[in-house]
Design an enzyme around this catalytic site. Structure first.
Site, PDB file in Angstrom:
ATOM      1  N   LYS A  22      14.558 -46.158 -15.714  1.00 30.60           N
ATOM      2  CA  LYS A  22      15.295 -46.407 -14.465  1.00 30.60           C
ATOM      3  C   LYS A  22      14.876 -47.747 -13.855  1.00 30.60           C
ATOM      4  O   LYS A  22      15.717 -48.556 -13.489  1.00 30.60           O
ATOM      5  CB  LYS A  22      15.036 -45.249 -13.492  1.00 30.60           C
ATOM      6  CG  LYS A  22      15.796 -45.343 -12.189  1.00 30.60           C
ATOM      7  CD  LYS A  22      15.930 -43.975 -11.564  1.00 30.60           C
ATOM      8  CE  LYS A  22      14.753 -43.567 -10.709  1.00 30.60           C
ATOM      9  NZ  LYS A  22      14.594 -44.343  -9.471  1.00 30.60           N
ATOM     10  N   SER A  23      13.571 -47.972 -13.745  1.00 29.14           N
ATOM     11  CA  SER A  23      13.075 -49.220 -13.149  1.00 29.14           C
ATOM     12  C   SER A  23      13.597 -50.442 -13.900  1.00 29.14           C
ATOM     13  O   SER A  23      14.021 -51.429 -13.297  1.00 29.14           O
ATOM     14  CB  SER A  23      11.546 -49.282 -13.233  1.00 29.14           C
ATOM     15  OG  SER A  23      10.955 -48.477 -12.274  1.00 29.14           O
ATOM     16  N   ARG A  27      16.411 -53.505 -12.833  1.00 28.32           N
ATOM     17  CA  ARG A  27      16.055 -54.933 -12.919  1.00 28.32           C
ATOM     18  C   ARG A  27      16.978 -55.680 -13.873  1.00 28.32           C
ATOM     19  O   ARG A  27      17.341 -56.826 -13.620  1.00 28.32           O
ATOM     20  CB  ARG A  27      14.598 -55.067 -13.365  1.00 28.32           C
ATOM     21  CG  ARG A  27      13.603 -54.681 -12.264  1.00 28.32           C
ATOM     22  CD  ARG A  27      12.268 -54.310 -12.862  1.00 28.32           C
ATOM     23  NE  ARG A  27      11.210 -54.143 -11.877  1.00 28.32           N
ATOM     24  CZ  ARG A  27      11.030 -53.070 -11.106  1.00 28.32           C
ATOM     25  NH1 ARG A  27      11.870 -52.058 -11.180  1.00 28.32           N
ATOM     26  NH2 ARG A  27      10.027 -53.007 -10.249  1.00 28.32           N
ATOM     27  N   GLY A  94      16.150 -46.258  -3.939  1.00 27.74           N
ATOM     28  CA  GLY A  94      15.152 -47.017  -3.173  1.00 27.74           C
ATOM     29  C   GLY A  94      14.817 -48.338  -3.832  1.00 27.74           C
ATOM     30  O   GLY A  94      14.587 -49.348  -3.154  1.00 27.74           O
ATOM     31  N   SER A 167       2.749 -52.211  -4.404  1.00 30.94           N
ATOM     32  CA  SER A 167       4.106 -51.686  -4.556  1.00 30.94           C
ATOM     33  C   SER A 167       4.909 -52.630  -5.432  1.00 30.94           C
ATOM     34  O   SER A 167       5.105 -53.796  -5.097  1.00 30.94           O
ATOM     35  CB  SER A 167       4.784 -51.554  -3.188  1.00 30.94           C
ATOM     36  OG  SER A 167       6.188 -51.469  -3.358  1.00 30.94           O
ATOM     37  N   GLN A 169       7.995 -52.451  -5.975  1.00 28.02           N
ATOM     38  CA  GLN A 169       9.279 -52.770  -5.332  1.00 28.02           C
ATOM     39  C   GLN A 169       9.119 -53.963  -4.404  1.00 28.02           C
ATOM     40  O   GLN A 169       9.938 -54.885  -4.418  1.00 28.02           O
ATOM     41  CB  GLN A 169       9.796 -51.557  -4.562  1.00 28.02           C
ATOM     42  CG  GLN A 169      10.179 -50.398  -5.477  1.00 28.02           C
ATOM     43  CD  GLN A 169      10.680 -49.187  -4.728  1.00 28.02           C
ATOM     44  OE1 GLN A 169      10.543 -49.097  -3.508  1.00 28.02           O
ATOM     45  NE2 GLN A 169      11.265 -48.253  -5.444  1.00 28.02           N
ATOM     46  N   ASP A 324       4.957 -41.999  -9.735  1.00 31.18           N
ATOM     47  CA  ASP A 324       6.065 -41.038  -9.793  1.00 31.18           C
ATOM     48  C   ASP A 324       5.687 -39.759 -10.544  1.00 31.18           C
ATOM     49  O   ASP A 324       6.445 -38.785 -10.522  1.00 31.18           O
ATOM     50  CB  ASP A 324       7.294 -41.691 -10.427  1.00 31.18           C
ATOM     51  CG  ASP A 324       7.832 -42.806  -9.541  1.00 31.18           C
ATOM     52  OD1 ASP A 324       7.617 -42.753  -8.313  1.00 31.18           O
ATOM     53  OD2 ASP A 324       8.457 -43.742 -10.075  1.00 31.18           O
ATOM     54  N   LYS A 351       8.833 -41.470  -0.414  1.00 29.99           N
ATOM     55  CA  LYS A 351       9.681 -41.489  -1.607  1.00 29.99           C
ATOM     56  C   LYS A 351      11.003 -40.775  -1.277  1.00 29.99           C
ATOM     57  O   LYS A 351      11.341 -40.603  -0.118  1.00 29.99           O
ATOM     58  CB  LYS A 351       8.948 -40.837  -2.778  1.00 29.99           C
ATOM     59  CG  LYS A 351       7.705 -41.623  -3.213  1.00 29.99           C
ATOM     60  CD  LYS A 351       8.071 -42.983  -3.762  1.00 29.99           C
ATOM     61  CE  LYS A 351       6.863 -43.817  -4.070  1.00 29.99           C
ATOM     62  NZ  LYS A 351       7.217 -45.209  -4.375  1.00 29.99           N
ATOM     63  N   ARG A 355       6.920 -36.558  -0.635  1.00 28.51           N
ATOM     64  CA  ARG A 355       6.508 -35.848  -1.857  1.00 28.51           C
ATOM     65  C   ARG A 355       5.175 -35.132  -1.713  1.00 28.51           C
ATOM     66  O   ARG A 355       4.877 -34.260  -2.528  1.00 28.51           O
ATOM     67  CB  ARG A 355       6.481 -36.804  -3.058  1.00 28.51           C
ATOM     68  CG  ARG A 355       7.848 -37.026  -3.625  1.00 28.51           C
ATOM     69  CD  ARG A 355       7.832 -37.591  -5.032  1.00 28.51           C
ATOM     70  NE  ARG A 355       9.208 -37.891  -5.410  1.00 28.51           N
ATOM     71  CZ  ARG A 355       9.599 -38.934  -6.104  1.00 28.51           C
ATOM     72  NH1 ARG A 355       8.712 -39.801  -6.534  1.00 28.51           N
ATOM     73  NH2 ARG A 355      10.874 -39.106  -6.388  1.00 28.51           N
TER      74      ARG A 355
HETATM   75  C1  S3P Z   1       9.486 -48.544  -8.567  1.00 29.03           C
HETATM   76  C2  S3P Z   1       8.253 -48.627  -7.971  1.00 29.03           C
HETATM   77  C3  S3P Z   1       7.564 -47.490  -7.358  1.00 29.03           C
HETATM   78  C4  S3P Z   1       8.178 -46.167  -7.817  1.00 29.03           C
HETATM   79  C5  S3P Z   1       9.671 -46.165  -7.812  1.00 29.03           C
HETATM   80  C6  S3P Z   1      10.208 -47.279  -8.700  1.00 29.03           C
HETATM   81  C7  S3P Z   1      10.091 -49.762  -9.134  1.00 29.03           C
HETATM   82  O1  S3P Z   1       7.699 -47.585  -5.949  1.00 29.03           O
HETATM   83  O2  S3P Z   1       7.706 -45.109  -7.015  1.00 29.03           O
HETATM   84  O3  S3P Z   1      10.174 -44.932  -8.276  1.00 29.03           O
HETATM   85  O4  S3P Z   1      11.057 -49.664  -9.906  1.00 29.03           O
HETATM   86  O5  S3P Z   1       9.605 -50.849  -8.817  1.00 29.03           O
HETATM   87  P1  S3P Z   1       6.732 -48.516  -5.062  1.00 29.03           P
HETATM   88  O6  S3P Z   1       6.946 -49.906  -5.464  1.00 29.03           O
HETATM   89  O7  S3P Z   1       7.189 -48.285  -3.652  1.00 29.03           O
HETATM   90  O8  S3P Z   1       5.339 -48.031  -5.300  1.00 29.03           O
END
Ligand code: S3P
Length: 436
Positions: A22-23, A27, A94, A167, A169, A324, A351, A355
């Protein structure tokens, strides 16, 4: 909302390929949208979250097409994103909500509003607003910290950022903004987090370096990459891994799983608890030998076998590398001998659901002896779980946690809201069925 009864499994056998990451899919779609030339993404995740990303990049002017089982993006170029008439809908995603503003903040003279579902409207964006403001961006959030979120694009300037919380993200948001800034940008995290953005930017010809937990990036005129390959998602694989370890007599093979060292923290925790998972995991870089950024994502098959577990303590520096999967650590703790503790994971509270509350209240309802702390939880292993009913709370990972708990429980588990698994793993229940 659908309720699914997951009966206890006698043993799990067979192999599965988890869904695409997914991540990395998020991207890949964003990077493709930022390129001038077409980019082919192989093995793109077809799930609710990552379809939101395709919708979002289309809404700012990119073309995203499904072709021969792949996704082909024709981007707007780095500086060519155009505002749609209404808000950009990020759905439940998110990662999209936090990464996309990085790119949009550099679209000089154009304003974009991002909004999403009820869960997204409860998740803070101030963590990206701070760093983007430091680079010169103008932003408006509801109550100063929640979506809807408006980004007024401007000429950004390179800045050194020291993030208070690790983080991926937030780091990725800054790295995308840095591509359009004047001058160099650096981001330092307290501990390492997933590095997919860095690897992808390196593959796209960006001058990007990492020293310890500091990433430095220089601006570019264009990104150049023809193809991006998405491996299977280790966070989705973790549900099968946990099930294989917990259900006595199980033997599973997980195929083609992403094993980037910034994503395999869960497997290291499992190993410490006595679980058996054999695979060719990428080693963490040796700081003494320098820290080159690979432009690819390593993959491996994983062999999983059931066995007895002992409790463990997950320390704060391990948290971002297993963020996660921490709900599954709590589940394993219920079956382990002794105490399992997770510390330094306050991020879990923001999250898709809170969670910490969802895991503690959910597993307690199935018979667990578990207490919440401000930044994690403490589980007393009690030789297993009775079973019962758990509410997914609109959170895909809590739904799948409930299903795995059902497989390993004595009486089975009813999962209310199981359909939300489709956010990251639409075929989850089908895959589980093939292993029984
Ligand atoms: C993610 C980073 C994580 C993760 C999320 C996906 C990403 O969050 O929990 O499911 O794709 O960069 P954080 O960056 O807030 O830790």
């Amino acid at each position: 909302m659908s309720t699914v009864h997951v009966a206890p499994a006698r043993r799990l056998r067979g192999e599965l390929t988890p869904p695409p990451d997914k991540s990395i899919s998020h991207r890949a779609a964003l990077l493709g949208a930022m390129c001038d030339e077409p980019v082919r993404v192989t093995n793109y995740l077809e799930a609710a979250d990552t379809l939101s990303t395709l919708g979002a990049v289309r809404s700012v002017g990119a073309i995203a097409e499904h072709r021969d089982g792949h996704v082909v993006l024709r981007g707007t170029g780095l500086r060519g994103a155009q505002p749609p008439e209404g808000p950009i809908d990020v759905g439940n995603a998110g990662t999209l909500m936090r990464l996309l503003p990085g790119w949009l903040a550099g679209q000089d003279g154009r304003a974009f509003t991002l909004d999403g579902d009820a869960s997204i409207r409860r998740r803070p964006v101030d963590r990206i607003a701070g760093p983007l403001r430091a680079m010169g961006a103008e932003l408006e959030a509801t109550g100063g910290r929640l979506p809807p979120f408006t980004v007024h694009g401007t000429q950004l300037h390179g800045t050194d950022h020291d993030l208070p919380v690790a983080s991926a993200q937030v780091k990725s948001c800054v790295l995308l903004a840095a591509l359009l800034a004047e001058g160099r940008t650096s981001v330092t995290e307290p501990t390492a987090s997933r590095d997919h953005t860095e690897r992808m930017l390196a593959a796209a010809g960006v001058e990007i370096t990492r020293r310890g937990t500091t990433v430095t990036v220089c601006p570019v005129d264009e990104l150049v990459v023809e193809q991006l390959a998405v491996p299977a998602d280790p966070s989705s694989a973790a549900f099968a891994v946990a099930a294989g370890i917990l259900v006595p007599g199980s033997r599973l093979v997980v195929r083609d799983c992403g094993v980037n060292w910034t994503r395999t923290g869960f497997l290291r925790i499992v190993e410490r608890m006595g679980g058996i998972v054999v695979g060719d995991l990428e080693p963490a870089p040796d700081p003494a030998a320098g820290d080159p950024l690979p432009g690819h994502e390593p993959v491996s098959d994983l062999d999983v076998a059931a066995g007895p577990l002992v409790g463990t303590t997950v320390e704060p520096d391990e948290v971002p590398l297993a963020i996660d999967e921490l709900p599954l650590v709590a589940l394993l703790g219920c079956f382990a001998e002794g105490e399992t503790v997770v510390r330094g994971a306050q991020e879990l509270r923001v999250k898709e659901s809170d969670r910490i509350a969802a895991v503690v209240e959910g597993l307690r309802g199935l018979g667990a002896s578990i207490e919440a702390t401000e930044d994690g939880f403490v589980v007393q292993g009690a030789g297993g779980l009775r079973g019962g009913r758990i509410e997914a709370r609109g959170d895909h990972r809590i739904a799948m946690l409930g299903a795995v708990a059902g497989l390993a429980s004595r009486d089975g588990v009813d999962v209310d809201g199981m359909e939300v698994a489709a956010v990251s793993y639409p075929r989850f229940m089908d895959d589980v069925a093939t292993l029984r």
